[in-house]
Design an enzyme around this catalytic site. Structure first.
Site, mmCIF file in Angstrom:
data_model
loop_
_atom_site.group_PDB
_atom_site.id
_atom_site.type_symbol
_atom_site.label_atom_id
_atom_site.label_comp_id
_atom_site.label_asym_id
_atom_site.label_seq_id
_atom_site.Cartn_x
_atom_site.Cartn_y
_atom_site.Cartn_z
ATOM 1 C CB THR A 20 -7.860 4.636 4.017
ATOM 2 O OG1 THR A 20 -9.112 4.270 3.418
ATOM 3 C CG2 THR A 20 -6.838 3.555 3.705
ATOM 4 C CB CYS A 45 -4.469 5.748 -1.994
ATOM 5 S SG CYS A 45 -6.096 5.009 -2.125
ATOM 6 C CB CYS A 100 3.234 -1.170 -1.572
ATOM 7 S SG CYS A 100 1.778 -1.780 -2.456
#
EC number: 1.5.1.30
Length: 206
Positions: A15, A109, A188
């Protein structure tokens, strides 16, 4: 404040790599902390600054956070499921550096397992989940503007940008593409509506 400069921790994970590429393409000036710079892509979008070091070393983290507007945390243990403190130690160092340098926004995360009944977490994932829990507590107690991103299974599906974000609970699907997850982490940075919340991004892919 408009975020222009970001520190990215965990940039060489699955990611992390797509988040790095999307961030550079979106015009962010990205600083990464990596143990092994050879894991960064040799082609395509590149970080503006590379700090070689370890997230468990406060001085390395401090150097990475200095001068940034916000921080993205994608720390993981790859396929190592043994007991660890790398994510919670890293989070403590990141929070300390942010406070030292007046950086107040962090998007981090962890995992959807933090939204589950603890007894339902698969035993082989318990040690990593325990450190995710410790990391989440560090963020909760930080006093910073934090977004806790708790994704379900992370897949390889193409970027859609059409995922659902559920606040403080689980959503309609048990999967999110790594590309959509990276997209959401960056989104975000542009809004405060997720600050202080746990977020569960998911999508029903074709």
């Amino acid at each position: 404040m408009v975020v222009k400069k970001i520190a990215l921790f965990g940039a060489t994970g699955n990611t992390g790599l797509t988040t790095l590429a999307q961030a550079v393409q979106a015009g962010y000036e990205v600083t990464v902390l990596v143990r092994d710079p050879s894991r960064l892509p040799s082609e395509g979008p590149q970080p503006a600054h590379v700090v070689v070091g370890d997230v468990r070393q406060p001085a390395d983290v401090d150097k990475t956070v200095a001068g940034q507007d916000a921080v993205i945390v994608l720390l993981g243990t790859r396929n190592d499921l043994s007991p660890t403190t790398v994510m919670s130690e890293g989070a403590q160092n990141i929070v300390a550096a942010m406070k030292a340098h007046g950086v107040d926004k962090v998007v981090a995360c962890t995992s959807a397992f933090l939204l589950w009944d603890p007894s339902k977490v698969p035993p082989r994932l318990q040690d990593v989940t325990d450190d995710h829990i410790r990391m989440h507590k560090v963020l909760q107690q930080s006093g910073l503007k934090y977004v806790a991103v708790m994704p379900p299974h992370i897949g390889d599906h193409p970027l859609t940008g059409a995922y659902t974000v559920t606040l403080d609970g689980r959503g309609p699907s048990r999967v999110i593409s790594k590309h959509d997850l990276g997209h959401f982490m960056l989104h975000c940075l542009t809004t405060d509506k997720y600050d202080g919340h746990t977020t569960y991004p998911s999508h029903v892919y074709e």
